[in-house]
Motif scaffolding. Structure first.
Motif, short mmCIF file in Angstrom:
data_model
loop_
_atom_site.label_atom_id
_atom_site.label_comp_id
_atom_site.label_asym_id
_atom_site.label_seq_id
_atom_site.Cartn_x
_atom_site.Cartn_y
_atom_site.Cartn_z
N ARG A 367 0.84 -1.19 0.00
CA ARG A 367 0.00 0.00 0.00
C ARG A 367 0.88 1.25 0.00
NH1 ARG A 367 -4.91 1.53 4.24
NH2 ARG A 367 -4.84 3.79 3.91
N VAL A 368 0.45 2.28 -0.75
CA VAL A 368 1.14 3.56 -0.77
C VAL A 368 0.19 4.63 -0.25
CG1 VAL A 368 2.20 5.34 -2.22
CG2 VAL A 368 2.65 2.92 -2.67
N ASP A 369 0.55 5.26 0.85
CA ASP A 369 -0.25 6.33 1.44
C ASP A 369 0.35 7.67 1.06
OD1 ASP A 369 -2.12 4.66 2.75
OD2 ASP A 369 -0.67 4.30 4.36
N GLU A 370 -0.41 8.46 0.32
CA GLU A 370 0.08 9.74 -0.17
C GLU A 370 0.13 10.78 0.95
OE1 GLU A 370 -1.07 11.06 -4.15
OE2 GLU A 370 -1.77 12.93 -3.24
N LEU A 371 1.21 11.56 0.97
CA LEU A 371 1.32 12.65 1.93
C LEU A 371 0.55 13.85 1.42
CD1 LEU A 371 5.08 12.43 2.99
CD2 LEU A 371 3.12 11.10 3.77
N ASP A 372 -0.11 14.52 2.31
CA ASP A 372 -1.00 15.62 1.94
C ASP A 372 -0.36 16.97 2.26
OD1 ASP A 372 -3.43 16.79 1.07
OD2 ASP A 372 -4.02 17.10 3.16
#
Length: 700
Positions: A367-372
């Motif tokens: 899983r890749v969690d995008e930084l906001d």
């Protein structure tokens, strides 16, 4: 009153014939760099330019002082942890070059970098290299390599004193401060120590300045004993090398604009035979990084085989051509750029919707969690992360209105720790400025993004015609990111709107955006830029007599082409180290920007259709007699090895012959990036901005 007359380059026709087409070049004789007459001509051009712009000297000085007064001249970077040390840089008021320093760790369990303040002593500080001392007596100074051995005892550094990007490597004993006898001449940039500190890995270039050979130097031995690790004989490809963050492998990279291949060498046995990860296949690009997942050595590989915007897969390092696990499948419009592997997780960089983005990769779930990030326009990326097993990731962040910012991102908690925001002196307030993105419609219906930044006290773009400084590049899939500039404030504070035309040929909108602005589609780059200019006029942002354009290198080719296509749209054009005689260059395989560039521009030497297409747009070939050109300033450097000085010199001579008001400024001791030293660079930029302001009738 004496009339100031420009230098006139003598016409000495040279005829060349390709594919049955005869071309007469009146100014090719200017290529003879060692000819005293050529040097005299360049010096005469400089004298003329200085005389023509002499009235701007007070403005140049004001702009220089503005840049200087807004810059914290004595400053320190945020320390980066590596091994037993915190590494950082110092700048000191009045000194041209940076000082490289380190201080010892006090608590190995604490990853909080020490807060450093100018004028405050740092306990245990050691100066590794003072650029001001090394540059003493030199007219030009540039570091191309800088590396400290893993055990912290040796410094490797490479110096270019000419501007030609060839570096002399030396090794310094950090215990004594003395240099070892090892001296390696004529290297490329990016040399490094092996993990055990026993060897130096470096590259050299061929006669066309193409990095083609990777070498192994054993510390303490003569350079004549150095061993070739890898040589690439195909002149379409360049080579590079680097160790994985894990220090498990040396990766040798071989690439052209459209094809790549990488080789692994065990870092514990650097004399072993490099083994290819995936054999090269024409048109397929890939890059690999090493990680350890569930105890197994694996490679994360980004590739574009049947995946225009790239796919991320995981393979066994022992058998990279074996089974692949797809981690991130190809997604049109999401251009995967890089994966950086750490012990416990990875960082994935990509572009989507015209902005650079990044996400954290979980090895267990893929899983890749995008930084906001909050701003509409911004640039962000991982930087300064040498350690294999940190608890956080160092990030660089900024925008057109937010100065460069350093964060540490705590992976376990998702917390952003602000380490530093670059100070801007003189009362700078980001709320006084605004940024936004608008869109132009190209001639074929494609929507082209334009980034705008302005000072709000002058109103909002579109309220009424304002002076505009329009910038563009559009080649090599290079993206112009939203970034802060202290020098740019001197334009914004005088009411100028700064705009970036994100034209095709760049990478802002994904790989297809690049493909649609290269080779046989190169004209899209130029017509996109003109479409952006038309949009800014049609929407009431500006008028042609209040708009200037700027681009450098391949962006200088853009400037030259635009000057021919739509001279009526601009009051002035600034072309930095401009690639304006591209056809002549790309026809000569002995020159640096030729064979390895055929994948970008095409091969006019062997393909008559490419020849005809390039001839139809290259600026020097297409200088017109039937138009009034805007004012033009071309800036170049005598020792530039990427775009030779002769290109803008010839271009200016031909422009003058048709009555154009064109100036040439040639730095006699500099390279592709211009002069060295921060104060020199500020003065160089002040010269250019003063000229632009004069064109915009804002020189008072």
């Amino acid at each position: 009153m004496t009339t100031l007359l420009p230098p006139v380059a003598p016409v000495r026709p040279i005829t060349r014939i390709h594919h049955g087409d005869e071309v007469v070049d009146e100014y090719e004789w200017l290529r003879a760099k060692d000819d005293p007459e050529v040097i005299a001509h360049l010096e005469a051009e400089n004298a003329y330019t200085e005389a023509r712009t002499a009235a701007l000297e007070p403005l140049r000085e004001r702009i220089f002082q503005e840049i200087k007064s807004r810059t914290l001249e004595s400053d320190l970077s945020v320390p980066t942890r590596e091994g037993d040390w915190w590494y950082y840089g110092r700048s000191v008021e009045g000194q041209q070059y940076g000082i490289h320093c380190r201080a010892p760790l006090t608590d190995p369990a604490d990853w909080t970098p020490p807060v450093l303040s100018p004028g405050v002593d740092v306990p245990g500080e050691q100066v590794l290299l003072d650029g001001n001392i090394e540059a003493d007596g030199l007219e030009f100074f540039s570091l191309g390599s800088f590396d400290v051995s893993v055990d912290g005892t040796l410094l490797l550094y490479g110096v270019d004193s000419e501007g030609d990007e060839r570096y002399t490597l030396r090794i310094r004993d950090l215990g004594t401060g003395k240099d070892l006898p090892d001296v390696i001449e004529q290297t490329s940039s990016g040399a490094m120590f092996s993990p055990d500190g026993r060897f130096v890995v470096y590259t050299t270039v061929d006669d066309a300045w193409r990095p083609d050979t990777v070498w192994l130097h054993e510390v303490g031995t003569p350079a004549s004993d150095d061993v070739t690790l890898f040589h690439e004989s195909d002149e379409r490809y360049w080579v590079g090398a680097g160790f994985t963050r894990s220090q498990r492998y040396l990766v040798i990279e071989v690439g052209s604009s459209i094809t790549s291949e990488e080789y692994l060498v065990d870092a514990a046995d650097l004399r072993s035979e490099p083994r290819s990860i995936w054999p090269r296949r024409e048109g397929v690009e890939y890059s690999a990084t090493h990680a350890v997942v569930d105890g197994e050595d694996v490679l994360y590989i980004l590739h574009n085989h049947d995946a225009l915007d790239f796919e991320l897969v995981r393979v066994s390092a022992a058998n990279p051509t074996g089974p692949r696990a797809v981690v991130l499948a190809h997604e049109p419009g999401r251009r995967l750029l890089d994966v950086s592997a750490f012990r416990d997780w990875g960082v994935v960089s990509y572009r989507r919707e015209g902005l650079a983005r990044m996400g954290m990769l979980d090895y267990a779930t893929d899983r890749v969690d995008e930084l906001d990030f909050a701003e509409e326009l911004y640039s962000a990326g991982a930087a300064g992360n040498p350690e294999w097993a940190p608890p956080l990731v160092r990030l660089g962040y900024g925008s057109f209105v937010t100065p460069g910012t350093v964060y540490d991102y705590v992976v376990a908690t998702g917390e952003f720790l602000l380490r530093k925001r670059q100070p801007v002196l003189g009362g700078y307030d980001a709320d006084d400025y605004a940024q936004s993105r608008v869109w132009a419609t190209a001639s074929d219906g494609v929507r082209v993004p334009i980034s705008l930044v302005w000072k709000t006290s002058f109103g909002t773009p579109g309220d009424g015609p304002r002076p505009v400084h329009l910038y563009g590049y559009g080649s090599y899939e290079h993206s112009i990111e939203p970034g802060f500039s202290v020098a740019r404030l001197s334009m914004l504070d005088r009411g100028v709107i700064f705009a970036v035309a994100h034209v095709r040929g760049g990478g802002e909108m994904g790989r297809q955006w690049y493909e649609d602005g290269k080779l046989g589609h190169k004209r899209n780059t130029f017509t996109d830029f003109v479409a952006c200019a038309h949009e800014l006029v049609a929407s009431g942002v500006t008028t042609p007599d209040r708009m200037v354009a700027e681009g450098g290198s391949a962006g200088g080719l853009l400037m030259g082409a635009v000057a021919n296509i739509a001279p009526e749209m601009f009051a002035g054009i600034l072309a930095d180290v401009p690639f304006v005689d591209a056809l002549t260059t790309i026809l000569d395989p002995s020159l640096p920007l030729t064979v390895i560039e055929w994948d970008e521009w095409g091969d006019p030497l062997h393909d008559p259709e490419v020849y005809a297409y390039m001839k139809s747009y290259t600026p020097y070939e297409n200088v017109r007699t039937d138009v009034a050109y805007p004012r033009i300033l071309a800036a170049t450097s005598l020792n530039d090895t990427r775009v030779f000085y002769v290109e803008p010199a010839k271009w200016v001579a031909r422009l003058r012959a048709v009555g154009a008001d064109a100036l040439l400024k040639c730095e006699m001791v500099a390279g592709h990036g211009g002069v060295s030293g921060r104060y020199n660079a500020w003065r160089q930029r002040a010269f250019e901005l003063a000229w632009l302001l004069d064109v915009l009738d804002l020189a008072d």
